[in-house]
Design a protein around this motif. Structure first.
Motif, PDB file in Angstrom:
ATOM      1  N   SER A  98       0.828  -1.200   0.000  1.00  0.00           N
ATOM      2  CA  SER A  98       0.000   0.000   0.000  1.00  0.00           C
ATOM      3  C   SER A  98       0.863   1.250   0.000  1.00  0.00           C
ATOM      4  CB  SER A  98      -0.933   0.006   1.215  1.00  0.00           C
ATOM      5  OG  SER A  98      -0.172   0.031   2.413  1.00  0.00           O
ATOM      6  N   TYR A  99       0.251   2.350  -0.428  1.00  0.00           N
ATOM      7  CA  TYR A  99       0.912   3.651  -0.339  1.00  0.00           C
ATOM      8  C   TYR A  99      -0.095   4.677   0.161  1.00  0.00           C
ATOM      9  CZ  TYR A  99      -1.257   4.875  -4.895  1.00  0.00           C
ATOM     10  OH  TYR A  99      -2.134   5.136  -5.929  1.00  0.00           O
ATOM     11  N   GLY A 100       0.397   5.677   0.876  1.00  0.00           N
ATOM     12  CA  GLY A 100      -0.466   6.708   1.421  1.00  0.00           C
ATOM     13  C   GLY A 100       0.373   7.819   2.019  1.00  0.00           C
ATOM     14  N   LEU A 101      -0.220   8.983   2.173  1.00  0.00           N
ATOM     15  CA  LEU A 101       0.541  10.137   2.636  1.00  0.00           C
ATOM     16  C   LEU A 101       1.003   9.995   4.081  1.00  0.00           C
ATOM     17  CD1 LEU A 101      -1.373  13.119   1.001  1.00  0.00           C
ATOM     18  CD2 LEU A 101       0.584  11.824   0.141  1.00  0.00           C
ATOM     19  N   GLU A 102       0.238   9.252   4.882  1.00  0.00           N
ATOM     20  CA  GLU A 102       0.613   9.103   6.289  1.00  0.00           C
ATOM     21  C   GLU A 102       0.743   7.659   6.736  1.00  0.00           C
ATOM     22  OE1 GLU A 102      -2.073  11.363   8.665  1.00  0.00           O
ATOM     23  OE2 GLU A 102      -1.441  13.294   7.828  1.00  0.00           O
ATOM     24  N   THR A 107       5.187   5.652   2.114  1.00  0.00           N
ATOM     25  CA  THR A 107       4.517   6.816   2.670  1.00  0.00           C
ATOM     26  C   THR A 107       5.438   8.027   2.617  1.00  0.00           C
ATOM     27  OG1 THR A 107       3.253   7.610   4.583  1.00  0.00           O
ATOM     28  CG2 THR A 107       5.233   6.334   5.053  1.00  0.00           C
ATOM     29  N   THR A 108       4.929   9.158   3.104  1.00  0.00           N
ATOM     30  CA  THR A 108       5.731  10.375   3.178  1.00  0.00           C
ATOM     31  C   THR A 108       5.881  10.776   4.641  1.00  0.00           C
ATOM     32  OG1 THR A 108       3.800  11.835   2.979  1.00  0.00           O
ATOM     33  CG2 THR A 108       4.861  11.135   0.943  1.00  0.00           C
ATOM     34  N   THR A 109       7.006  11.353   4.973  1.00  0.00           N
ATOM     35  CA  THR A 109       7.234  11.796   6.351  1.00  0.00           C
ATOM     36  C   THR A 109       7.191  13.307   6.480  1.00  0.00           C
ATOM     37  OG1 THR A 109       9.634  11.724   5.979  1.00  0.00           O
ATOM     38  CG2 THR A 109       8.595   9.763   6.928  1.00  0.00           C
ATOM     39  N   GLU A 110       7.352  14.009   5.366  1.00  0.00           N
ATOM     40  CA  GLU A 110       7.301  15.470   5.391  1.00  0.00           C
ATOM     41  C   GLU A 110       7.010  15.981   3.992  1.00  0.00           C
ATOM     42  OE1 GLU A 110       9.900  19.199   7.206  1.00  0.00           O
ATOM     43  OE2 GLU A 110      10.926  17.377   6.520  1.00  0.00           O
ATOM     44  N   LEU A 125       3.248  27.333  -6.382  1.00  0.00           N
ATOM     45  CA  LEU A 125       2.550  26.535  -7.386  1.00  0.00           C
ATOM     46  C   LEU A 125       3.530  25.814  -8.307  1.00  0.00           C
ATOM     47  CD1 LEU A 125      -0.438  28.888  -8.296  1.00  0.00           C
ATOM     48  CD2 LEU A 125      -0.510  26.753  -6.981  1.00  0.00           C
ATOM     49  N   GLN A 126       4.788  25.748  -7.873  1.00  0.00           N
ATOM     50  CA  GLN A 126       5.809  25.036  -8.646  1.00  0.00           C
ATOM     51  C   GLN A 126       5.876  23.559  -8.270  1.00  0.00           C
ATOM     52  OE1 GLN A 126       9.490  27.116  -8.108  1.00  0.00           O
ATOM     53  NE2 GLN A 126       8.691  29.050  -8.868  1.00  0.00           N
ATOM     54  N   GLY A 127       5.300  23.195  -7.147  1.00  0.00           N
ATOM     55  CA  GLY A 127       5.349  21.807  -6.713  1.00  0.00           C
ATOM     56  C   GLY A 127       5.520  21.703  -5.209  1.00  0.00           C
ATOM     57  N   GLN A 128       6.267  20.691  -4.785  1.00  0.00           N
ATOM     58  CA  GLN A 128       6.480  20.498  -3.357  1.00  0.00           C
ATOM     59  C   GLN A 128       7.713  19.635  -3.129  1.00  0.00           C
ATOM     60  OE1 GLN A 128       3.238  17.946  -1.664  1.00  0.00           O
ATOM     61  NE2 GLN A 128       2.536  17.848  -3.790  1.00  0.00           N
ATOM     62  N   GLN A 129       8.273  19.773  -1.929  1.00  0.00           N
ATOM     63  CA  GLN A 129       9.390  18.927  -1.523  1.00  0.00           C
ATOM     64  C   GLN A 129       8.830  17.824  -0.634  1.00  0.00           C
ATOM     65  OE1 GLN A 129      13.352  20.631  -0.510  1.00  0.00           O
ATOM     66  NE2 GLN A 129      12.979  19.726   1.501  1.00  0.00           N
ATOM     67  N   ILE A 130       9.154  16.583  -0.963  1.00  0.00           N
ATOM     68  CA  ILE A 130       8.571  15.437  -0.271  1.00  0.00           C
ATOM     69  C   ILE A 130       9.672  14.523   0.245  1.00  0.00           C
ATOM     70  CG2 ILE A 130       7.005  13.465  -0.438  1.00  0.00           C
ATOM     71  CD1 ILE A 130       5.651  14.803  -2.778  1.00  0.00           C
ATOM     72  N   ALA A 131       9.530  14.109   1.494  1.00  0.00           N
ATOM     73  CA  ALA A 131      10.402  13.081   2.059  1.00  0.00           C
ATOM     74  C   ALA A 131       9.669  11.748   1.960  1.00  0.00           C
ATOM     75  CB  ALA A 131      10.728  13.400   3.511  1.00  0.00           C
ATOM     76  N   PHE A 132      10.236  10.805   1.228  1.00  0.00           N
ATOM     77  CA  PHE A 132       9.615   9.507   0.981  1.00  0.00           C
ATOM     78  C   PHE A 132      10.180   8.453   1.923  1.00  0.00           C
ATOM     79  CE2 PHE A 132       9.519  11.797  -3.062  1.00  0.00           C
ATOM     80  CZ  PHE A 132       8.183  11.662  -3.429  1.00  0.00           C
TER      81      PHE A 132
END
Length: 423
Positions: free
Chosen positions: A182-186, A191-194, A200-207
């Motif tokens: 499974s995958y999910g934001l939390e 998942t993602t941790t932050e 509106l250029q995007g986002q920084q994601i910790a996977f």
């Protein structure tokens, strides 16, 4: 069964046999994306990410029915159904390909359904990985209940080797009982941790990955929905053995596509969030969330009717009206009868300023008159009877960017002219 349906079935059967033969003669990993919403964007994110380390075959559009999915494997555009010469040429070229080594090691497809019983037709694919993006209201005039939607969307579980499920958007009661990831934001295996928005250029994601190959990357995807799409791509890439370094590098190629949270320059220094490809309740709310979080001197939501919701349409449109926040929206503009009848009155009662139109051209002209410097405009709606991309076209700062909009072919422009004459 009509003669047209018989002809399509015979063509599909012929090409399905060729796909089976292709797989028997070559080592090909097949990844199939299913779900009520987000299939095309997820498919493209997966394909572009995997292309960092694999030879990947995919199709930019939404070839997702029984007749068009086989075309993806062999790299063909779809001829008209009555173009017998074109179909003969495809069958002949497919035979030639079967006599040679296949130049790809991975094929990514999306599997669509309009009514119960259609997804079972893809059992011949035997996907190595099936990705389930969501179970939500879709084509409700045929499915009637969410339980029926789930029953259909879960059919590929029975003929897929590995299953990857979006735990955020598949209700718990419909999570497959078979072994799956499974995958999910939390929560989930992936998942993602932050997450930190970058305008509106995007986002920084910790996977966070179950393999322990955690990493952080900046991606050109907006909001929760965009993060989930990228997370699905990261998960599949990890499942097929790509390194964290390769995945992070490949994510640079994952960018919004036409009609799916695409950022365009608008008149008077405004910014347009073009999400006009289609609309469903869950997707409209996700798009509104992005608009609500955008820094702007003015926020405008152009919301078209959501088609194919069946008997639940009044309720679901009303719920979107209730989701319109007068504290975060300066103007709500609707396109289409159902949006005018059910969404608009509730939004007005919420305290929003609302204008209703039957034509996207009228809606676009109205917004063009009222948009202010530094505004952010979201445009979202379904296809027939709405075509919100035509409102966007009027708002563009540079008309050359109209080529980036959805449904600009001669076929679609003729459909729009027929539905909205003298505009």
């Amino acid at each position: 069964m009509t003669l047209k349906k018989i002809g399509k079935a015979l063509l599909a059967q012929r090409m399905e046999r060729q796909v089976r033969s292709l797989r028997q003669k070559n080592k090909i990993t097949v990844i199939a994306v299913c779900g009520s919403v987000g299939k095309t964007s997820t498919k493209l994110a997966i394909a572009k990410t995997l292309s960092g380390a694999h030879r990947v075959k995919f199709q930019e559009g939404n070839y997702n029915d029984r007749l068009t999915v086989p075309l993806v494997f062999f790299g063909h555009e779809q001829p008209g159904i009555y173009n017998l010469v074109g179909w003969r040429r495809i069958i002949r070229q497919n035979r030639k390909q079967l006599a040679k080594p296949y130049p790809y090691d991975t094929v990514v497809v999306e599997l669509g359904t309009d009514a119960p019983g259609q997804l079972k037709e893809f059992s011949y694919l035997q996907p190595d990985i099936m990705v389930l993006t969501a179970i939500a209201d879709e084509h409700m005039e045929y499915f009637k209940t969410l339980k029926a939607v789930a029953a259909e969307e879960l059919v590929p579980v029975s003929f897929s080797e590995q299953i990857l499920v979006n735990a955020d958007d598949v209700p718990p009661e419909y999570i497959p009982q078979t072994t799956h990831l499974s995958y999910g934001l939390e929560a989930g295996n992936y998942t993602t941790t932050e997450r930190k928005p970058v305008g509106l250029q995007g986002q920084q994601i910790a996977f966070r990955l179950p393999s322990g190959k955690d990493f952080t990357a900046q991606v050109a995807a907006l909001g929760d929905q965009g993060a989930k799409i990228v997370l699905a791509a990261v998960a599949v890439a990890d499942m097929v053995g790509m390194s964290a370094t390769a995945i992070k590098q490949a994510l640079k190629a994952v960018t919004p596509v036409s009609g799916r949270m695409q950022i365009l320059a608008g008149k008077r220094g405004s910014i347009i969030i073009d999400d006009t490809y289609n609309a469903s309740p869950v997707a409209v709310e996700a798009a509104l969330d992005v608009l609500y979080n955008a820094e702007a001197t003015q926020r405008i939501a152009i919301l078209g009717s959501m088609n194919e919701l069946g008997d639940d349409s009044p309720t679901l449109h009303s719920e979107i009206g209730g989701y319109c926040d007068p504290g975060k929206l300066d103007l709500v503009v609707t396109i289409g009868k159902e949006a005018a009848d059910y969404l608009a009155p509730v939004a007005k009662n919420q305290g929003c300023k609302v204008q209703t139109f039957m034509s996207p051209y009228d809606a676009g002209r109205y917004v063009a008159e009222h948009v202010r410097q530094g505004a952010v405009v979201l445009a979202k709606g379904s296809q027939n009877g709405v075509f919100a991309e035509e409102a966007v076209k009027i708002l563009l700062a540079n008309q050359s960017q109209a080529r980036k909009l959805v449904r600009q072919s001669a076929y679609w422009m003729a459909q729009k002219e027929a539905q909205f004459p003298n505009t």
